[in-house]
Each structure stands twice: as C-alpha cells, then as structure tokens.
Design a protein around this motif. Structure first.
Motif, PDB file in Angstrom:
ATOM      1  N   PRO A 177      10.751  -1.776   7.093  1.00  0.00           N
ATOM      2  CA  PRO A 177       9.635  -2.930   6.672  1.00  0.00           C
ATOM      3  C   PRO A 177       8.850  -3.327   7.593  1.00  0.00           C
ATOM      4  O   PRO A 177       8.985  -3.484   8.816  1.00  0.00           O
ATOM      5  CB  PRO A 177      10.671  -3.988   6.370  1.00  0.00           C
ATOM      6  CG  PRO A 177      12.269  -3.436   6.192  1.00  0.00           C
ATOM      7  CD  PRO A 177      12.119  -2.289   7.050  1.00  0.00           C
ATOM      8  N   ALA A 178       7.535  -3.588   7.218  1.00  0.00           N
ATOM      9  CA  ALA A 178       6.408  -4.002   8.051  1.00  0.00           C
ATOM     10  C   ALA A 178       6.825  -5.397   8.655  1.00  0.00           C
ATOM     11  O   ALA A 178       7.434  -6.032   7.989  1.00  0.00           O
ATOM     12  CB  ALA A 178       5.258  -4.017   7.350  1.00  0.00           C
ATOM     13  N   GLN A 179       6.557  -5.408   9.919  1.00  0.00           N
ATOM     14  CA  GLN A 179       6.762  -6.925  10.505  1.00  0.00           C
ATOM     15  C   GLN A 179       5.381  -7.884  10.127  1.00  0.00           C
ATOM     16  O   GLN A 179       4.244  -7.405  10.520  1.00  0.00           O
ATOM     17  CB  GLN A 179       6.844  -6.735  12.010  1.00  0.00           C
ATOM     18  CG  GLN A 179       8.054  -6.053  12.604  1.00  0.00           C
ATOM     19  CD  GLN A 179       9.324  -6.685  12.007  1.00  0.00           C
ATOM     20  OE1 GLN A 179       9.608  -7.472  12.212  1.00  0.00           O
ATOM     21  NE2 GLN A 179      10.094  -5.802  11.344  1.00  0.00           N
ATOM     22  N   PRO A 180       5.515  -9.056   9.922  1.00  0.00           N
ATOM     23  CA  PRO A 180       4.475  -9.857   9.583  1.00  0.00           C
ATOM     24  C   PRO A 180       3.105  -9.949  10.451  1.00  0.00           C
ATOM     25  O   PRO A 180       2.170  -9.888  10.250  1.00  0.00           O
ATOM     26  CB  PRO A 180       5.049 -11.237   9.595  1.00  0.00           C
ATOM     27  CG  PRO A 180       6.546 -11.023   9.289  1.00  0.00           C
ATOM     28  CD  PRO A 180       6.860  -9.853  10.153  1.00  0.00           C
ATOM     29  N   ASN A 181       3.579  -9.695  11.751  1.00  0.00           N
ATOM     30  CA  ASN A 181       2.506  -9.923  12.915  1.00  0.00           C
ATOM     31  C   ASN A 181       2.364  -8.596  13.625  1.00  0.00           C
ATOM     32  O   ASN A 181       1.673  -8.710  14.733  1.00  0.00           O
ATOM     33  CB  ASN A 181       2.736 -11.244  13.769  1.00  0.00           C
ATOM     34  CG  ASN A 181       2.667 -12.565  13.226  1.00  0.00           C
ATOM     35  OD1 ASN A 181       1.671 -12.589  12.256  1.00  0.00           O
ATOM     36  ND2 ASN A 181       3.576 -13.206  13.338  1.00  0.00           N
ATOM     37  N   SER A 182       2.799  -7.427  13.101  1.00  0.00           N
ATOM     38  CA  SER A 182       2.422  -6.321  13.736  1.00  0.00           C
ATOM     39  C   SER A 182       1.131  -5.636  13.717  1.00  0.00           C
ATOM     40  O   SER A 182       0.162  -6.046  12.991  1.00  0.00           O
ATOM     41  CB  SER A 182       3.351  -5.340  12.676  1.00  0.00           C
ATOM     42  OG  SER A 182       3.192  -3.919  13.195  1.00  0.00           O
ATOM     43  N   ALA A 183       1.070  -5.152  15.111  1.00  0.00           N
ATOM     44  CA  ALA A 183      -0.444  -4.584  15.522  1.00  0.00           C
ATOM     45  C   ALA A 183      -0.546  -3.370  14.997  1.00  0.00           C
ATOM     46  O   ALA A 183      -1.321  -2.408  15.366  1.00  0.00           O
ATOM     47  CB  ALA A 183      -0.354  -4.594  16.904  1.00  0.00           C
ATOM     48  N   GLN A 184       0.382  -2.900  14.206  1.00  0.00           N
ATOM     49  CA  GLN A 184       0.280  -1.313  13.593  1.00  0.00           C
ATOM     50  C   GLN A 184       0.009  -1.511  12.066  1.00  0.00           C
ATOM     51  O   GLN A 184       0.368  -2.434  11.332  1.00  0.00           O
ATOM     52  CB  GLN A 184       1.519  -0.450  13.736  1.00  0.00           C
ATOM     53  CG  GLN A 184       1.954  -0.301  15.162  1.00  0.00           C
ATOM     54  CD  GLN A 184       2.974   0.818  15.386  1.00  0.00           C
ATOM     55  OE1 GLN A 184       3.785   1.090  14.424  1.00  0.00           O
ATOM     56  NE2 GLN A 184       2.955   1.615  16.391  1.00  0.00           N
ATOM     57  N   THR A 185      -0.745  -0.573  11.563  1.00  0.00           N
ATOM     58  CA  THR A 185      -0.951  -0.376  10.174  1.00  0.00           C
ATOM     59  C   THR A 185      -0.385   1.189   9.529  1.00  0.00           C
ATOM     60  O   THR A 185      -1.235   2.130  10.513  1.00  0.00           O
ATOM     61  CB  THR A 185      -2.433  -0.649   9.811  1.00  0.00           C
ATOM     62  OG1 THR A 185      -2.662  -1.902  10.168  1.00  0.00           O
ATOM     63  CG2 THR A 185      -2.730  -0.614   8.328  1.00  0.00           C
ATOM     64  N   ARG A 186       0.288   1.144   8.740  1.00  0.00           N
ATOM     65  CA  ARG A 186       0.784   2.233   8.294  1.00  0.00           C
ATOM     66  C   ARG A 186      -0.183   2.643   6.812  1.00  0.00           C
ATOM     67  O   ARG A 186      -0.420   1.782   6.160  1.00  0.00           O
ATOM     68  CB  ARG A 186       2.208   2.138   7.790  1.00  0.00           C
ATOM     69  CG  ARG A 186       3.433   2.089   8.830  1.00  0.00           C
ATOM     70  CD  ARG A 186       4.500   2.367   8.394  1.00  0.00           C
ATOM     71  NE  ARG A 186       4.910   1.612   6.981  1.00  0.00           N
ATOM     72  CZ  ARG A 186       6.044   0.774   7.195  1.00  0.00           C
ATOM     73  NH1 ARG A 186       6.606   0.610   8.145  1.00  0.00           N
ATOM     74  NH2 ARG A 186       6.238   0.230   5.977  1.00  0.00           N
ATOM     75  N   PHE A 187      -0.609   3.856   6.609  1.00  0.00           N
ATOM     76  CA  PHE A 187      -1.439   4.274   5.617  1.00  0.00           C
ATOM     77  C   PHE A 187      -0.623   5.546   5.150  1.00  0.00           C
ATOM     78  O   PHE A 187       0.065   6.247   5.437  1.00  0.00           O
ATOM     79  CB  PHE A 187      -2.570   4.822   6.125  1.00  0.00           C
ATOM     80  CG  PHE A 187      -3.643   3.708   6.661  1.00  0.00           C
ATOM     81  CD1 PHE A 187      -4.316   3.004   5.962  1.00  0.00           C
ATOM     82  CD2 PHE A 187      -3.536   3.336   8.263  1.00  0.00           C
ATOM     83  CE1 PHE A 187      -5.227   2.089   6.240  1.00  0.00           C
ATOM     84  CE2 PHE A 187      -4.331   2.418   8.509  1.00  0.00           C
ATOM     85  CZ  PHE A 187      -4.996   1.770   7.465  1.00  0.00           C
ATOM     86  N   SER A 188      -0.791   5.446   3.388  1.00  0.00           N
ATOM     87  CA  SER A 188      -0.207   6.384   2.497  1.00  0.00           C
ATOM     88  C   SER A 188      -1.362   7.021   1.778  1.00  0.00           C
ATOM     89  O   SER A 188      -2.169   6.244   1.463  1.00  0.00           O
ATOM     90  CB  SER A 188       0.893   5.871   1.819  1.00  0.00           C
ATOM     91  OG  SER A 188       1.874   5.057   2.607  1.00  0.00           O
ATOM     92  N   THR A 189      -1.287   8.105   1.287  1.00  0.00           N
ATOM     93  CA  THR A 189      -2.057   8.617   0.117  1.00  0.00           C
ATOM     94  C   THR A 189      -1.090   8.944  -1.267  1.00  0.00           C
ATOM     95  O   THR A 189       0.119   9.094  -1.116  1.00  0.00           O
ATOM     96  CB  THR A 189      -2.781   9.866   0.476  1.00  0.00           C
ATOM     97  OG1 THR A 189      -1.622  10.610   1.018  1.00  0.00           O
ATOM     98  CG2 THR A 189      -3.812   9.675   1.502  1.00  0.00           C
ATOM     99  N   PHE A 190      -1.912   8.566  -2.228  1.00  0.00           N
ATOM    100  CA  PHE A 190      -1.175   8.577  -3.619  1.00  0.00           C
ATOM    101  C   PHE A 190      -2.266   9.669  -4.379  1.00  0.00           C
ATOM    102  O   PHE A 190      -3.508   9.352  -4.624  1.00  0.00           O
ATOM    103  CB  PHE A 190      -1.069   7.271  -4.290  1.00  0.00           C
ATOM    104  CG  PHE A 190      -0.482   7.393  -5.632  1.00  0.00           C
ATOM    105  CD1 PHE A 190       0.969   7.930  -5.816  1.00  0.00           C
ATOM    106  CD2 PHE A 190      -1.067   7.144  -6.822  1.00  0.00           C
ATOM    107  CE1 PHE A 190       1.566   7.864  -7.161  1.00  0.00           C
ATOM    108  CE2 PHE A 190      -0.783   7.163  -7.954  1.00  0.00           C
ATOM    109  CZ  PHE A 190       0.709   7.481  -8.163  1.00  0.00           C
ATOM    110  N   LEU A 191      -1.479  10.766  -4.820  1.00  0.00           N
ATOM    111  CA  LEU A 191      -2.336  11.527  -5.951  1.00  0.00           C
ATOM    112  C   LEU A 191      -2.112  11.113  -7.318  1.00  0.00           C
ATOM    113  O   LEU A 191      -0.907  11.194  -7.810  1.00  0.00           O
ATOM    114  CB  LEU A 191      -1.894  13.014  -5.854  1.00  0.00           C
ATOM    115  CG  LEU A 191      -2.289  13.664  -4.363  1.00  0.00           C
ATOM    116  CD1 LEU A 191      -1.653  15.012  -4.350  1.00  0.00           C
ATOM    117  CD2 LEU A 191      -3.645  13.277  -3.860  1.00  0.00           C
ATOM    118  N   CYS A 192      -3.082  10.704  -7.888  1.00  0.00           N
ATOM    119  CA  CYS A 192      -3.241   9.971  -9.097  1.00  0.00           C
ATOM    120  C   CYS A 192      -2.554  10.870 -10.418  1.00  0.00           C
ATOM    121  O   CYS A 192      -1.984  10.507 -11.102  1.00  0.00           O
ATOM    122  CB  CYS A 192      -4.421   9.311  -9.451  1.00  0.00           C
ATOM    123  SG  CYS A 192      -5.055   7.761  -8.292  1.00  0.00           S
ATOM    124  N   SER A 193      -2.993  12.192 -10.177  1.00  0.00           N
ATOM    125  CA  SER A 193      -2.956  13.163 -11.103  1.00  0.00           C
ATOM    126  C   SER A 193      -1.327  13.491 -11.049  1.00  0.00           C
ATOM    127  O   SER A 193      -0.753  13.530 -12.228  1.00  0.00           O
ATOM    128  CB  SER A 193      -3.624  14.364 -11.104  1.00  0.00           C
ATOM    129  OG  SER A 193      -3.334  15.058  -9.584  1.00  0.00           O
TER     130      SER A 193
END
Length: 684
Positions: free
Chosen positions: A89-105
């Motif tokens: 789970p992401a921490q509220p004040n985290s200095a990191q950002t996780r990115f994901s991709t989602f293929l809609c098709s």
C-alpha cells in the motif's frame, strides 16, 4: 412530496463524487474513464474507483489509493498512478509514485515504472518521452537520482531535523500542503525506453500551468523563480524535445497571472492579465504569441473568470477549464450563476456552444461531442453528453440516482432585488412541507471568495437545513463573480456595499416570505463568508445566532499568517500593512475592531491546519466574545485545512454538520411556538 423524506445530514455518505473525466480522443474506438469517490465513514476516508466506458457500458476497472495521473498514451493504453495494491500500500506522504498501464481492449494490467518523485502531473511529450511535474526540496533537488546509500544518508538527516522548522522565504506555507519552505514544483522529462529521468527546469523555479503537444514534441509551461520571496508573477516558457532547449517566451513580471498555455494548430495561445484595472482577481484574456518575434496579440477579451466558480459542497475537485481539439480552444466560464461552454478559434471568433443551467466541473471534447461532469439544482454530479453546438443533453450515468431517489429535494426559488443601485441575484429554499400560514426560522448563508458565486446547484448543507424546517436564504452580493469584473471588484471596500446588499436581501426575503420569523434568523458563512459573519454581528443585533467558519477577524494577522496574506492584503484592501497610516485602514475593515459591540451567540468552526484563514482568526473573535460574556463556542478540527466543508474527512464533515445543527437548535430552534401569519403583520 408524498412518501419522500427530507435530505438528511448522513446522506452525504450516499453520494458519488466524480472527477478526472478523460477520453482517448478516438472517434472510431471511444474510451472514457472517470474517478468516482465515496465516503467511507468507518475508515474515515474516501474510497476511489476508476470507471471505464467502452461499447457504451460503464464498469469498474480498479480501486485507487487517491485520484492521481490519468493519461492515454494512445487510443488503447492508459497510464495511471495511485492504483491500490494489496502487496505494498502507498504511504500517504511518500516521495515515490508508482505507475501502471492498462490496455483497454484486453483489460491487461502492467506495473510499468516507479519514480522517486512526488508526482502531481504527467503529460505525453513524444512517443517515448513523458513530461513530469513533481514536488522537490531545494536542499535535496537531486534526491530522485541518489543511490541507496546516499538516499539513506539523506533520510537520516531528515529524521535528525524533524523537530525543527526553519523559514527563510515567502510564501512559507500553502493551504492543503502545509509548510512549503524550500519546496518547488519542478519539471522533468522521463524516457520510457531508456528509463532516463532528467530535470528540465531550474530547481528554484516553481512551475505552474503545463501543456505538452506530442505532435510538435514541445511543451509550454509557466513558472516563477525566487529565493526569498515569490513575486506571484509568472513567466511563459517553451521546451523543445528535439533540441533539448528551453526558450523564454514572456519574462516574469510582465503579467500578473499567466494560465492555461496551449498549442492550437501550432500557434501559442495563453490566458493572462496584467491586473491593472481590477487587481489579482481580474479576469484573464486570451492572447496569441509569435515565438519568432515575441509579438503578443489579443485574441479574446473576457470579463468573467474561467472555469466554474459556483459554490457547492458536493464536488471534491474540478478539472482544467481549458481544453483544445488541436484547432480550437474550448473553455468553461462562470456567467451569471451558470458555466456555459465556449469555443474560440485563432481568428478570435468566440462562440457559446453549450448552455448548461448548473456547474460544469470537468469536460472532454472529441470532434463535435462534448462529455462533461455536471450538477444541477435537483441532482448531484453525473456525466452528460451533447453534440456541439447547443445539442440536446443526454445523461450517460445515474450513479447518484439512488442517493436522492427517496429524498424530497427543495428547489431554489429565485428572488431578484435592487441594492445600492445594482440588481442582485438571490434565492430562497423553503422549509420541508412548507405551510405559508406558519412561522419558520431562517438561515442566511454567505459564500466565500468573495470571488465565487451561488447558483442553482445541489448544496447538501442547504438541503439539510431546509429539510430540518428552515428557510435557507442566499444571494450574490457585490464581490461575487459572473457579473463582470466591475461587479466583482470590492478592493478596499470589504464590509461596505457587500454588507448592505446582504441586509437588503434579508429584508427583501422577509417581505416576500412573511412566514419567516424575524426573531429566528441565523447567519452562517465560511472564509470571506466567515469574515462577513464576523462583520455583521459587530454591526447589527438582528440575528438570533451566528456560525462563523474559517473566518477572518483581523487583516493584520491575515497579512502575517495566511499563505497568500503578503500579497492578498495589499491587493484586496488597497493598503500596505507596513505603513502606519494604512494599518489604521486595515483595522477599520477588520471585524475584531467591532467585537466589543457583539451580542449575538456565535459558533466558530476552524481547521487547525488551515493556512488560508488561520485558526488564530477564529481564536481572536472567540476570545473577544468570551471576554465580553457573549455565548460562544469554538470547535477546532485536527488534520483539516481550508476545505473542511467540501473535502474534509467524513467524520469531520459530519461533526461539523452536527455542531451547526446543535447551535441552531439552541439559539434558533425550529420548534418554537409558531404563530399564523396575517396580512400586514409586522412579525413576532
């Protein structure tokens, strides 16, 4: 209505709050996504889900930690941040950002990359490059590039200094962000192929509006560079991905404000104002800029603010007010008490392409189709669609239908009047099961700003009060927006004509609705509305009680403690707080000066982390009234800021309602002995 119940305080838990409506802009394969938030009372937070529409059907895609980045990289690939993960789970004040991709098709997920940055915005710059906007600390501007050993040493230093706050610049705080000493919004470029991340702007620059154009491989952005004090006057810049160079298009200081730069058919368009006529809140005009010559040409002159300034407590966030389809600009603007949609081309032709009697909170244009998040008087936010220009509106969602299905929503009744030589717009909500032959208490509500406006949209607090048996009275005095800059301008006149408008409105409402008991009228307001409540109780004894929220008591302390005080006070009060003669003027406009005349029982509601109207404002009034023996109570909300009534934690929002209702029950009760109203009766 038979079988219907009034809107209740706890109904807030039923509502869906919509934001971040985003389309893939592909007419052959249209896909839309939207974030939906709901209260979770047990967890005392909001739960967010991402909904997607393809093939005309909306479905839930995933849960989100919070609304983050939503960006279509192409017609099928959605890049997003904040996806809820059970693993970590992401921490509220985290200095990191996780990115994901989602293929809609295929609806396939992939966790793509993580940046050691507190990212606030991402835009596509080229096929392989992303433009990143993120918060950094000046003393560790390169923290994103530290190796594990260096990062550990930095964290150790941070821990050792955690007990100390050192201030060296203005602004030193920002509402909703806390202390921002040494913090800046910086731009970066991230290459998705090489995973290289490099800074684009000087760490001392605080970046504002950002707009990338993948077709040109360029990005426009605004920003101001400062050390000791931010000038609040941004410049305009252009980054060219091919050459890797940044060009200054407009130097800092030329304009008071520059917002929403865009490339339109390769031409640079931006909105700006010099503020010479109406100060910092003067409406923005649209301009074009020739990058070769630096020539700036006026494209469209506006007299109202961009976006929706309509007050509601059923909106968590709004989207950008300006969008482009590549050949034209589309934007919303507050006019009267509505937010119509406009189209502006490069010849300066301005067209009103969609009327909407309510608030457009976010929108997306693809071809001649506009979809938007809208709310009206009788309903909460839903997604609607129309063909431009002025096509018939079609509702695409009914996510909030059940929330009000068994509720008797009171429709606002328009009440126009004249005050100070001006026509003023006002409204009345009648009590639930209104009987004109009976007497009822009333609550005069005053909006914040002052540069906002009331309109005919659903407002939970007002509906709740009407449901309890109160008349709810609200109007747009001078200082409100939607009627032009001249009407909105009350610089140096706070508590003058605006006060007269409100008292005249109250008199008009009592005359139009004789069922209002003049001895049972309360006044309530927040921010500027809180200032006006404090002002009114020091100038009249006509109210049975008052509710002052996130208020202003003393413009000298607003100057020193508010996040925008050092420039707001000079601009809006037309006085220099460091000039002895002007200090007397500020004191004349400060409600605290008149606190010795207050007799009205007053409830003060303030957030402890409010950096716009500091808790000290409420404490000054509370102390003065308590010292005089006036019945008063102050409730302070821990961990909340200026937006408590609109986006505060669920339990805090409900407690706020409960405090208001208890105060009204005590000093302005519904169940007082009612009397019949007879023609010509002067009141109880």
């Amino acid at each position: 209505m038979i079988g219907m119940e009034p809107v209740l305080m706890e109904d807030l838990e039923r509502y869906c709050f919509l934001s971040k409506l985003t389309g893939n802009h592909n007419a052959d394969y249209p896909v839309y996504v939207c974030v939906v938030g709901r209260m979770d009372k047990e967890a005392n937070r909001y739960r967010y889900t991402l909904k997607m529409q393809k093939n005309e059907e909306w479905r839930t895609v995933c849960e989100l930690e919070k609304p983050g980045v939503l960006l279509f990289l192409d017609a099928d690939t959605l890049l997003l941040s904040g996806v809820k993960s059970t693993d970590a789970p992401a921490q509220p004040n985290s200095a990191q950002t996780r990115f994901s991709t989602f293929l809609c098709s295929t609806e396939e997920w992939k966790e793509t990359f993580t940046l050691s940055l507190k990212t606030t915005d991402v835009q596509r710059l080229t096929k392989t490059q992303l433009l990143i906007k993120a918060e950094i600390q000046l003393e560790a501007a390169d923290a994103y590039a530290l190796d594990p050993e260096q990062a550990e040493a930095w964290q150790k230093t941070q821990h050792e200094n955690a007990d100390y706050t050192v201030l060296e610049e203005l602004p030193w705080c920002a509402d909703g962000r806390g202390v921002i000493q040494g913090k800046r919004m910086r731009l970066f470029v991230y290459d998705t192929l090489t995973t290289e991340l490099f800074p684009l702007t000087d760490p001392r620059m605080n970046c504002g509006s950002v707009s990338a154009c993948p077709e040109l491989g360029k990005a426009l952005f605004t920003g101001m560079t400062y050390g000791r004090k931010a000038s609040q006057r941004e410049g305009l810049y252009c980054f060219d991905a091919q050459t890797g160079s940044v060009t200054t298009l407009i130097e800092e200081g030329v304009y008071r404000r520059i917002k929403e730069p865009r490339f339109v058919s390769g031409t640079i368009v931006f909105s700006a104002t010099d503020g010479l006529r109406y100060g910092k809140n003067e409406s923005l005009n649209f301009y074009t800029l020739n990058p070769d010559t630096g020539a700036v040409t006026l494209l469209a002159k506006l007299d109202d603010p961009l976006g929706s300034s309509i007050v509601t407590d059923c909106r968590l966030s709004s989207g950008s007010a300006v969008k482009t389809d590549g050949t034209s600009l589309y934007f919303t603007m507050t006019q009267g008490w509505t937010t119509p949609l406009f189209q502006l081309d490069l010849k300066g032709n301005l067209r009103r392409v969609l009327d909407f009697n309510g608030s457009i909170d976010d929108f997306d244009v693809t071809g001649q189709t506009v979809r938007f998040i809208g709310q009206r008087a009788h309903r909460l936010q839903e997604i609607e669609q129309a063909q431009l220009p002025q096509g018939k509106l079609t509702s695409l969602t009914d996510w909030n239908a059940d929330a009000l299905a068994d509720r008797d929503v009171i429709q606002p009744r328009y009440l126009s009047f004249h005050s100070g030589g001006r026509q003023i717009d006002g409204w009345v909500l009648t009590p639930w099961h209104y009987d004109p032959s009976q007497r009822y208490p009333a609550v005069l509500e005053i909006h914040g700003g002052p540069n906002t406006t009331y309109g005919e949209v659903f407002h939970h607090e007002m509906q709740m009060l009407a449901g309890k048996g109160y008349f709810v009275l609200f109007c747009n005095p001078v200082g409100s927006v939607g009627r032009g800059d001249a009407f909105a301008d009350i610089r140096g006149r706070y508590g003058c004509e605006d006060y007269q408008n409100l008292t005249d409105f109250l008199d008009e409402a009592i005359q139009a609705y004789p069922a209002i008991d003049p001895k049972r009228i309360a006044v309530s307001g927040g921010s500027y509305g809180g200032f006006m409540v404090n002002w009114m109780i020091g100038h009249t004894h006509r109210f049975a009680c008052a509710i002052s929220q996130r208020s202003i008591a003393n413009f000298m302390t607003i100057y020193g403690l508010s996040d925008f005080g050092y420039y707001f006070v000079r601009d809006q009060l037309s006085a220099d707080p460091l000039n002895e003669q002007d200090q007397a003027r500020l004191w004349r406009h400060s409600p605290l000066r008149y606190a010795g005349q207050v007799k009205t029982p007053t409830l003060f509601l303030h957030s402890e982390d409010d950096h716009r109207c500091s808790i000290s404002e409420g404490l000054q009034m509370f102390t003065a009234l308590s010292d005089r023996g006036v019945p008063t109570r102050m409730v302070c909300f821990k961990g909340e800021h200026h937006e408590l009534s609109r986006s505060g934690k669920p339990l805090h929002r409900l407690r706020r309602f409960a405090e208001i209702q208890r105060w009204l029950d005590r000093y302005c009760p519904v169940n007082a002995v009612s009397e019949s109203v007879f023609p010509g009766e002067e009141g109880c």
